[in-house]
Design an enzyme around this catalytic site. Structure first.
Site, mmCIF file in Angstrom:
data_model
loop_
_atom_site.group_PDB
_atom_site.id
_atom_site.type_symbol
_atom_site.label_atom_id
_atom_site.label_comp_id
_atom_site.label_asym_id
_atom_site.label_seq_id
_atom_site.Cartn_x
_atom_site.Cartn_y
_atom_site.Cartn_z
ATOM 1 N N GLU A 1 45.334 50.637 44.443
ATOM 2 C CA GLU A 1 44.458 49.751 45.255
ATOM 3 C C GLU A 1 43.402 49.127 44.543
ATOM 4 O O GLU A 1 42.477 49.939 43.790
ATOM 5 C CB GLU A 1 43.943 50.234 46.585
ATOM 6 C CG GLU A 1 42.946 49.164 47.480
ATOM 7 C CD GLU A 1 42.649 49.796 48.728
ATOM 8 O OE1 GLU A 1 43.280 50.826 49.259
ATOM 9 O OE2 GLU A 1 41.650 49.538 49.534
ATOM 10 N N HIS B 1 48.663 24.895 36.290
ATOM 11 C CA HIS B 1 47.984 24.781 37.598
ATOM 12 C C HIS B 1 46.410 24.250 36.979
ATOM 13 O O HIS B 1 46.193 24.485 35.931
ATOM 14 C CB HIS B 1 47.717 25.964 38.173
ATOM 15 C CG HIS B 1 47.363 27.251 37.821
ATOM 16 N ND1 HIS B 1 48.185 28.032 37.006
ATOM 17 C CD2 HIS B 1 46.148 27.687 37.593
ATOM 18 C CE1 HIS B 1 47.639 28.989 36.442
ATOM 19 N NE2 HIS B 1 46.269 29.024 36.897
ATOM 20 N N HIS C 1 49.247 30.917 32.129
ATOM 21 C CA HIS C 1 49.091 32.350 31.790
ATOM 22 C C HIS C 1 50.429 33.123 32.170
ATOM 23 O O HIS C 1 51.249 32.532 32.918
ATOM 24 C CB HIS C 1 47.964 32.730 31.997
ATOM 25 C CG HIS C 1 47.470 32.646 33.242
ATOM 26 N ND1 HIS C 1 48.063 33.111 34.657
ATOM 27 C CD2 HIS C 1 46.352 31.615 33.841
ATOM 28 C CE1 HIS C 1 47.141 32.405 35.628
ATOM 29 N NE2 HIS C 1 46.185 31.847 35.229
ATOM 30 N N GLU D 1 48.664 34.713 39.289
ATOM 31 C CA GLU D 1 47.425 34.637 39.720
ATOM 32 C C GLU D 1 47.132 34.377 41.293
ATOM 33 O O GLU D 1 47.868 33.501 41.899
ATOM 34 C CB GLU D 1 46.638 33.125 39.162
ATOM 35 C CG GLU D 1 45.498 32.589 39.779
ATOM 36 C CD GLU D 1 44.876 31.560 38.906
ATOM 37 O OE1 GLU D 1 45.208 31.361 37.762
ATOM 38 O OE2 GLU D 1 44.238 30.522 39.638
ATOM 39 N N HIS E 1 48.052 54.813 50.079
ATOM 40 C CA HIS E 1 49.174 53.801 49.858
ATOM 41 C C HIS E 1 50.376 54.421 49.153
ATOM 42 O O HIS E 1 50.037 55.025 48.119
ATOM 43 C CB HIS E 1 48.532 52.667 49.120
ATOM 44 C CG HIS E 1 47.579 51.942 49.875
ATOM 45 N ND1 HIS E 1 47.726 51.069 50.878
ATOM 46 C CD2 HIS E 1 46.432 52.355 49.898
ATOM 47 C CE1 HIS E 1 46.253 50.910 51.554
ATOM 48 N NE2 HIS E 1 45.471 51.733 50.852
ATOM 49 N N HIS F 1 42.009 58.060 50.726
ATOM 50 C CA HIS F 1 40.656 57.570 50.739
ATOM 51 C C HIS F 1 40.262 57.077 52.091
ATOM 52 O O HIS F 1 40.911 56.922 53.052
ATOM 53 C CB HIS F 1 40.628 56.333 49.808
ATOM 54 C CG HIS F 1 41.402 55.282 49.918
ATOM 55 N ND1 HIS F 1 43.044 55.536 49.494
ATOM 56 C CD2 HIS F 1 41.511 54.207 50.499
ATOM 57 C CE1 HIS F 1 43.554 54.524 49.709
ATOM 58 N NE2 HIS F 1 42.747 53.499 50.187
ATOM 59 N N ARG G 1 38.341 23.643 36.565
ATOM 60 C CA ARG G 1 39.004 24.362 35.644
ATOM 61 C C ARG G 1 40.251 24.007 35.077
ATOM 62 O O ARG G 1 41.221 23.350 35.702
ATOM 63 C CB ARG G 1 39.298 25.846 36.524
ATOM 64 C CG ARG G 1 40.221 26.845 35.652
ATOM 65 C CD ARG G 1 39.507 27.557 34.493
ATOM 66 N NE ARG G 1 40.357 28.377 33.734
ATOM 67 C CZ ARG G 1 41.151 28.454 32.655
ATOM 68 N NH1 ARG G 1 41.193 27.124 32.180
ATOM 69 N NH2 ARG G 1 41.547 29.415 32.245
ATOM 70 N N GLU H 1 40.731 36.093 30.903
ATOM 71 C CA GLU H 1 40.493 34.660 31.282
ATOM 72 C C GLU H 1 40.198 33.847 30.010
ATOM 73 O O GLU H 1 40.397 32.572 30.019
ATOM 74 C CB GLU H 1 39.195 34.672 32.086
ATOM 75 C CG GLU H 1 39.021 33.299 32.914
ATOM 76 C CD GLU H 1 40.174 32.693 33.618
ATOM 77 O OE1 GLU H 1 41.108 33.182 34.008
ATOM 78 O OE2 GLU H 1 39.819 31.253 33.845
ATOM 79 N N HIS I 1 46.071 24.572 32.882
ATOM 80 C CA HIS I 1 46.256 25.643 31.915
ATOM 81 C C HIS I 1 47.727 26.492 32.562
ATOM 82 O O HIS I 1 47.976 26.385 33.877
ATOM 83 C CB HIS I 1 45.260 26.628 31.649
ATOM 84 C CG HIS I 1 44.925 27.242 33.040
ATOM 85 N ND1 HIS I 1 44.295 26.673 33.953
ATOM 86 C CD2 HIS I 1 44.880 28.538 33.301
ATOM 87 C CE1 HIS I 1 43.875 27.572 34.947
ATOM 88 N NE2 HIS I 1 44.285 28.872 34.446
ATOM 89 N N HIS J 1 43.475 57.385 54.726
ATOM 90 C CA HIS J 1 44.792 56.816 54.608
ATOM 91 C C HIS J 1 45.227 56.997 53.048
ATOM 92 O O HIS J 1 44.367 57.234 52.283
ATOM 93 C CB HIS J 1 44.869 55.606 55.015
ATOM 94 C CG HIS J 1 44.061 54.558 54.266
ATOM 95 N ND1 HIS J 1 42.834 54.395 54.258
ATOM 96 C CD2 HIS J 1 44.674 53.561 53.455
ATOM 97 C CE1 HIS J 1 42.542 53.416 53.494
ATOM 98 N NE2 HIS J 1 43.513 52.967 52.885
HETATM 99 MN MN MN Z 1 44.670 30.381 36.166
HETATM 100 MN MN MN Z 2 43.362 51.703 50.931
#
Ligand code: MN
Ligand code: MN
Length: 406
Positions: free
Chosen positions: A305, A164, A121, A125, A300, A344, A116, A187, A119, A298
């Site tokens: 998520e 990277h 961004h 990541e 968050h 959830h 890859r 991407e 590059h 539960h």
């Molecule tokens: Mn990347």
């Molecule tokens: Mn969760």
């Protein structure tokens, strides 16, 4: 019932021989119908039975579902595949999964030796290795470098703007999941090394590097790189740059080496900036749920998520206040989403271990357990709300057990 009479019955109920033939080719089970006692009806078609079978809780929702929650599921199998000379890539961003404003994901394959392209961004990541091995490199803004080899279950994190590369190693390269802390990430729109060279006058390149102008102007077209074949590199030690100062906090992390939270029905490994210091914008949990088990009810308290399903089958029920609730089904390669603070659960509905990742755009992992909340609230108060009998009040758990039965 023999298969001939089942087919005859199906022909009667769905009214289309083509549909029945398709259904029979896929499974011996009768085609599902969208009905519960007292509600629904048959489905004369046209219909896509394969997809309906994969989404039984969309097709015949539990009677507790209500309201119009947005879509919380998108499969990488429904994403456009970009095929390149060294492998492939596909992405699920806010364009595919509209609710996911905070996080986008990429699933990428690098053949043995394939790279890859170097590059950078704007988004940070985060990555989880799904298959094989890879060599990753990066240089931080203070001129400190990083190179490491990663295998299945290992993570990496490249902060925003840090350049990277990734290269597939071994006999068959690698496959991995990338997670970006921006739902708008694309991407196909990263800053590529070859692209910049291609769009800079050669006299400027000559002046910049202090080399003759004739040395430049031979850069391959960026469309030839991006993901391209290259010879396999030597051992890791041979790729260490002499005289370079390493980054102070590693950009890679061995998630499987962590001691998991373990219950009778599964495990949870949590990785955030407390044990992977460089990962300041993505927190994650790798969850394993045995057949019959469930990631408990539960929510968050910090953010949404974003989920990636690695193995097995699951259903997730999401409660979004004001009487709204919806249930979604998942299998390997699917992405799920849970809006900020919504309640959830995730249930293993298959016959093998369910494995999935929970990802958060946050420096830390946090959840609130419904069970623990009730256990740590005066019992009279809880009973006044829910009219639970003693049998339930006695089994409330003061300590968290993320996977039940505990
Ligand atoms: Mn990347
Ligand atoms: Mn969760």
């Amino acid at each position: 019932m023999n298969s001939a009479s089942r087919r005859a019955m199906l022909a009667g109920s769905v009214g289309g021989l083509l549909t029945v033939a398709t259904a029979a080719a896929q499974t011996d089970q009768p085609a599902p119908e969208p009905r519960r006692p007292g509600a629904g009806g048959t489905d004369p078609g046209p219909r896509n039975i394969t997809l309906e079978r994969q989404n039984p809780d969309l097709y015949v929702p539990p009677s507790t579902d209500h309201g119009t929650l947005p879509n919380l599921r998108f499969s990488f199998a429904d994403a456009h595949m970009r095929l390149e000379s060294g492998g492939w890539t596909r992405q699920i961003t806010v364009r595919e999964l509209g609710i996911s404003k905070n996080i986008a994901g990429v699933n990428m394959r690098l053949n043995s030796g394939a790279v890859r392209e170097l590059h950078w961004h704007k988004a940070a990541e985060w990555a989880f290795m799904l298959y094989g091995t890879a060599r990753i490199t990066a240089v931080d803004p203070k001129g400190r470098n990083f190179v490491d080899d990663v295998g299945v279950g290992d993570l990496w994190y490249f902060p925003s703007g840090v350049p990277h590369s990734i290269q597939g190693l071994g006999p068959d390269g690698c496959e991995f999941l990338l997670v970006f802390d921006d739902g708008e990430f694309d991407e196909d729109n990263t800053f590529l090394l070859s692209d910049w060279f291609k769009h800079t006058p050669t006299e400027v390149l000559a002046k910049n590097f202090g080399a003759p102008q004739s040395a430049f102007g031979h850069t391959p077209d960026p469309s030839q790189l991006y993901i391209f074949p290259a010879p396999l590199p030597g051992p890791l030690a041979s790729d260490r740059i002499a005289g370079a100062t390493p980054v102070p906090n590693s950009f890679s992390h061995r998630m499987m080496a962590q001691d998991p939270i373990r219950t009778r029905s599964g495990t949870v490994r949590i990785t955030d900036s407390s044990n992977f210091p460089v990962s300041t914008t993505i927190a994650a949990a790798l969850v394993e749920v045995e057949p019959g088990g469930m990631r408990e009810l539960h929510w968050h308290p910090n953010t949404d998520e974003w989920q990636y399903y690695i193995q097995g089958k699951a259903r997730m029920g999401v409660f979004a206040a004001a009487g709204q609730a919806r249930t979604f089904d998942f299998m390997a390669g699917d992405v799920g989403y849970v809006p900020f603070a919504t309640g959830h659960y995730i249930e293993n509905t298959g016959s093998e271990t369910l494995r999935f990742l929970e990802m958060f755009k946050s420096s830390y992992y946090a959840d609130v357990s419904l069970n623990q909340w009730l256990a740590l609230t005066p019992p009279e108060l809880v009973e006044a709300h829910l009219h639970l009998d003693e049998a339930v009040m006695h089994v409330l758990r003061k300590t968290q057990a993320p996977v039940v039965p505990a």
